[in-house]
Design a protein around this motif. Structure first.
Motif, PDB file in Angstrom:
ATOM      1  N   ALA A   1      10.287 -14.092 -23.083  1.00  0.00           N
ATOM      2  CA  ALA A   1      10.413 -15.519 -23.369  1.00  0.00           C
ATOM      3  C   ALA A   1       9.577 -15.825 -24.591  1.00  0.00           C
ATOM      4  O   ALA A   1       8.476 -15.330 -24.746  1.00  0.00           O
ATOM      5  CB  ALA A   1       9.947 -16.356 -22.184  1.00  0.00           C
ATOM      6  N   SER A   2      10.146 -16.629 -25.475  1.00  0.00           N
ATOM      7  CA  SER A   2       9.388 -16.978 -26.671  1.00  0.00           C
ATOM      8  C   SER A   2       8.257 -17.904 -26.303  1.00  0.00           C
ATOM      9  O   SER A   2       8.364 -18.720 -25.413  1.00  0.00           O
ATOM     10  CB  SER A   2      10.306 -17.676 -27.679  1.00  0.00           C
ATOM     11  OG  SER A   2      10.836 -18.839 -27.124  1.00  0.00           O
TER      12      SER A   2
ATOM     13  N   GLU B   1       1.389  -7.786 -18.240  1.00  0.00           N
ATOM     14  CA  GLU B   1       2.070  -8.851 -17.495  1.00  0.00           C
ATOM     15  C   GLU B   1       3.507  -8.899 -17.972  1.00  0.00           C
ATOM     16  O   GLU B   1       3.762  -9.065 -19.164  1.00  0.00           O
ATOM     17  CB  GLU B   1       1.380 -10.197 -17.737  1.00  0.00           C
ATOM     18  CG  GLU B   1       2.119 -11.400 -17.174  1.00  0.00           C
ATOM     19  CD  GLU B   1       2.382 -11.261 -15.683  1.00  0.00           C
ATOM     20  OE1 GLU B   1       3.585 -11.217 -15.315  1.00  0.00           O
ATOM     21  OE2 GLU B   1       1.413 -11.189 -14.896  1.00  0.00           O
ATOM     22  N   VAL B   2       4.461  -8.743 -17.059  1.00  0.00           N
ATOM     23  CA  VAL B   2       5.865  -8.699 -17.456  1.00  0.00           C
ATOM     24  C   VAL B   2       6.414 -10.084 -17.783  1.00  0.00           C
ATOM     25  O   VAL B   2       7.412 -10.208 -18.492  1.00  0.00           O
ATOM     26  CB  VAL B   2       6.728  -8.030 -16.367  1.00  0.00           C
ATOM     27  CG1 VAL B   2       6.281  -6.598 -16.140  1.00  0.00           C
ATOM     28  CG2 VAL B   2       6.690  -8.817 -15.059  1.00  0.00           C
TER      29      VAL B   2
ATOM     30  N   ILE C   1     -10.796  -7.771 -21.624  1.00  0.00           N
ATOM     31  CA  ILE C   1      -9.464  -7.613 -21.050  1.00  0.00           C
ATOM     32  C   ILE C   1      -8.437  -7.918 -22.132  1.00  0.00           C
ATOM     33  O   ILE C   1      -8.340  -9.050 -22.613  1.00  0.00           O
ATOM     34  CB  ILE C   1      -9.238  -8.545 -19.848  1.00  0.00           C
ATOM     35  CG1 ILE C   1     -10.275  -8.293 -18.755  1.00  0.00           C
ATOM     36  CG2 ILE C   1      -7.824  -8.369 -19.305  1.00  0.00           C
ATOM     37  CD1 ILE C   1     -10.192  -6.934 -18.111  1.00  0.00           C
ATOM     38  N   ASP C   2      -7.693  -6.902 -22.531  1.00  0.00           N
ATOM     39  CA  ASP C   2      -6.632  -7.069 -23.529  1.00  0.00           C
ATOM     40  C   ASP C   2      -5.341  -7.391 -22.776  1.00  0.00           C
ATOM     41  O   ASP C   2      -4.617  -6.501 -22.345  1.00  0.00           O
ATOM     42  CB  ASP C   2      -6.483  -5.783 -24.346  1.00  0.00           C
ATOM     43  CG  ASP C   2      -5.374  -5.878 -25.386  1.00  0.00           C
ATOM     44  OD1 ASP C   2      -4.950  -7.012 -25.696  1.00  0.00           O
ATOM     45  OD2 ASP C   2      -4.929  -4.820 -25.880  1.00  0.00           O
ATOM     46  N   LEU C   3      -5.072  -8.685 -22.598  1.00  0.00           N
ATOM     47  CA  LEU C   3      -3.937  -9.139 -21.808  1.00  0.00           C
ATOM     48  C   LEU C   3      -2.667  -9.180 -22.648  1.00  0.00           C
ATOM     49  O   LEU C   3      -2.579  -9.929 -23.623  1.00  0.00           O
ATOM     50  CB  LEU C   3      -4.231 -10.528 -21.223  1.00  0.00           C
ATOM     51  CG  LEU C   3      -3.132 -11.202 -20.399  1.00  0.00           C
ATOM     52  CD1 LEU C   3      -2.708 -10.319 -19.227  1.00  0.00           C
ATOM     53  CD2 LEU C   3      -3.614 -12.558 -19.897  1.00  0.00           C
ATOM     54  N   GLN C   4      -1.671  -8.394 -22.265  1.00  0.00           N
ATOM     55  CA  GLN C   4      -0.399  -8.300 -22.979  1.00  0.00           C
ATOM     56  C   GLN C   4       0.716  -8.830 -22.086  1.00  0.00           C
ATOM     57  O   GLN C   4       1.041  -8.233 -21.066  1.00  0.00           O
ATOM     58  CB  GLN C   4      -0.118  -6.841 -23.358  1.00  0.00           C
ATOM     59  CG  GLN C   4      -1.142  -6.220 -24.290  1.00  0.00           C
ATOM     60  CD  GLN C   4      -1.058  -6.789 -25.696  1.00  0.00           C
ATOM     61  OE1 GLN C   4       0.022  -7.113 -26.183  1.00  0.00           O
ATOM     62  NE2 GLN C   4      -2.199  -6.939 -26.349  1.00  0.00           N
ATOM     63  N   GLY C   5       1.279  -9.983 -22.457  1.00  0.00           N
ATOM     64  CA  GLY C   5       2.292 -10.609 -21.633  1.00  0.00           C
ATOM     65  C   GLY C   5       3.710 -10.421 -22.127  1.00  0.00           C
ATOM     66  O   GLY C   5       3.973  -9.669 -23.075  1.00  0.00           O
TER      67      GLY C   5
END
Length: 382
Positions: free
Chosen positions: A34-35, A81-82, A111-115
Motif C-alpha cells: 500500500a502506498s 511487517e507485511v 529497531i529497523d522497522l520495514q513495513g
C-alpha cells in the motif's frame, strides 16, 4: 540512579497515524503493498513547529531507561511487517514496540522497522527466519502462522467462536498459558521465540444487499469467500455455505457481480476496503479473532545481553497493551461510522447456534492434551 526518557515525538506520530481516516488500510489475510502518504514539512513556519512540539509533549509516553542495557554494545535488529506501518493496528503496535525498545535500551538497540511487505510476504519471511538467512530478526505474524510448522497449540486460537469477547482474549494473552503458547516454537526447536500477542479485532461475515445473515440458517446455499485455510473452510461448510476461493483483490468485484454472496473480514478492513458499498450487511458474529504475535529468531535473541533481552520483553508488554487500547478504539469508531452511513449492522446476541454448528471443527482439532488446554482457554471467559 535510574533515568527517565521521554519519547514525545514518536508517540505523537503513532497517535496521528491511528487517527487518520476511519479505516485500517491492510486486510488481515493480505500482504499487498500500500502506498504511504509522505508529508512535506520542509516549508512549515517556526510557529507551526512550536505548536506541534507542544502537542507532542501533551501525548508523550514515559519510559524508564535500563541503564545496564544502555551501556551494552549497540545492535540493530531488522523487523519485518507485511502490512503498511502507517494507518494499521499492527503497524501501530510495531511502532510502539520500536519506540519503547529504543528508549528503554538507552539507544543500545535500534529497531529497523520495514513495513508494507518490502522484505517479503509472511510465508517467505518465516521460511527465512526458520532457515537462518539472517535477513529478518523480528517479525509480526498471524498467531496461527506457525501451525504448519508444528506449533499445534496455536491452532486452538483459530478455532471458530473460541473467544466470547475481547476481554476473553486478553485474559488469555496475559496469562501463563499464553506464555506456554509463545514458548512452543522454542521448545520444539524451530529457531524462533515468541515475544508477545496482539489483535486486529474480530472477523465478521458481510453479505450482498438482498442476503442479510441473522443466523446460520440464513447461510445455507450461500457462496462465502474465506482465506485458503482448512479451519476457515471447514467453518463455512459447517455453517451451511460453500467456501469460495476468491482472492482478496477480487472480493469487491465478485460481490458486485454476484460471483459470491458474501465474505468475512475484521470490521476496520471491511470499511477501509469499501466492501460495505457492495456488501452492506455486516453480521457481528465474531467467529474468529485476528490474533497476532511477534517473534524473534533464537540467533538474534542469543546475541543480545540479558539486560537487552529484558528490554525486549518489557517493550513487548507495552506494545501489547497499546494494541489492546487502539484496536478496540478503532473498531468502535468504524462501527459508529458504518451505522451513520446507513449500513445494516446486525448484532448476534446468542452465538450458541453458531458454536453448535462449528462444534465438529473443535472436536477435530482440540484432541488429546490439546482438549484440556482448549478447555482452559474457554474457562477464562468472564
Amino acid at each position: 540512579m535510574r533515568k527517565k526518557l521521554f519519547s514525545a515525538l514518536m508517540s505523537a506520530s503513532i497517535a496521528v497515524a491511528m487517527m487518520s481516516g476511519c479505516g485500517l488500510n491492510a486486510p488481515a489475510d493480505s500482504s499487498q503493498d500500500a502506498s504511504q502518504e509522505v508529508q512535506d514539512t520542509s516549508n512549515e513556519t517556526e510557529t507551526t513547529d512550536t505548536t506541534q512540539q507542544t502537542d507532542a509533549a501533551d501525548t508523550s509516553s514515559e519510559y524508564e531507561v535500563n541503564e545496564a542495557a544502555a551501556a551494552d554494545p549497540a545492535v540493530t535488529l531488522t523487523m519485518a511487517e507485511v502490512n503498511p506501518v502507517d494507518g494499521t493496528i499492527c503497524g501501530a503496535m510495531d511502532t510502539k514496540f520500536k519506540e519503547a525498545v529504543e528508549a528503554m535500551s538507552g539507544g543500545s538497540i535500534t529497531i529497523d522497522l520495514q513495513g508494507s511487505g518490502v522484505l517479503g510476504v509472511e510465508a517467505d519471511i518465516l521460511d527465512g527466519m526458520l532457515g537462518g538467512t539472517g535477513t529478518v530478526d523480528i517479525c509480526r505474524i498471524s498467531a496461527f502462522a506457525l501451525n504448519s510448522y508444528g506449533c499445534d497449540k496455536a491452532t486452538l486460537l483459530s478455532l471458530p467462536y473460541t473467544f466470547q469477547d475481547r476481554d476473553h482474549f486478553w485474559t488469555f494473552a496475559n496469562s501463563e498459558l499464553a506464555q506456554d503458547f509463545l514458548n512452543q516454537s522454542s521448545e520444539i526447536g524451530l529457531g524462533v521465540k515468541g515475544l508477545y500477542y496482539g489483535e486486529e479485532g474480530f472477523r465478521h461475515f458481510f453479505t450482498a444487499e438482498d442476503k442479510p445473515i441473522s443466523s446460520p440458517e440464513d447461510m445455507k446455499g450461500m457462496k462465502i469467500r474465506v482465506s485458503n485455510d482448512p479451519v476457515m473452510t471447514a467453518m463455512v461448510e459447517n455453517l451451511g455455505a460453500t467456501p469460495s476461493p476468491v482472492s482478496m483483490s477480487e472480493i469487491y468485484q465478485s460481490l458486485q457481480n454476484g460471483t459470491i454472496d458474501g465474505a468475512e473480514q475484521p470490521t476496520a478492513n471491511y470499511k477501509s476496503n469499501s466492501f460495505d458499498e457492495v456488501g452492506p450487511n455486516l453480521t457481528l458474529d465474531g467467529h474468529t479473532l485476528g490474533a497476532m504475535m511477534t517473534i524473534i529468531t533464537e540467533k538474534s535473541w542469543g546475541e543480545l545481553t540479558e539486560n537487552q533481552q529484558q528490554v525486549i520483553l518489557d517493550a513487548g508488554k507495552i506494545a501489547s497493551d497499546y494494541c489492546r487500547e487502539v484496536s478496540e478504539q478503532k473498531e468502535n469508531e468504524v462501527l459508529e461510522q458504518l451505522k451513520a452511513d446507513g449500513r445494516n449492522v446486525i448484532e448476534v446476541t446468542d452465538k450458541t447456534p453458531w458454536q453448535e454448528a462449528c462444534k465438529p471443527i473443535v472436536e477435530q482439532y482440540a484432541t488429546g492434551d490439546l482438549a484440556d488446554i482448549y478447555q482452559q482457554i474457554l474457562d477464562m471467559a468472564n
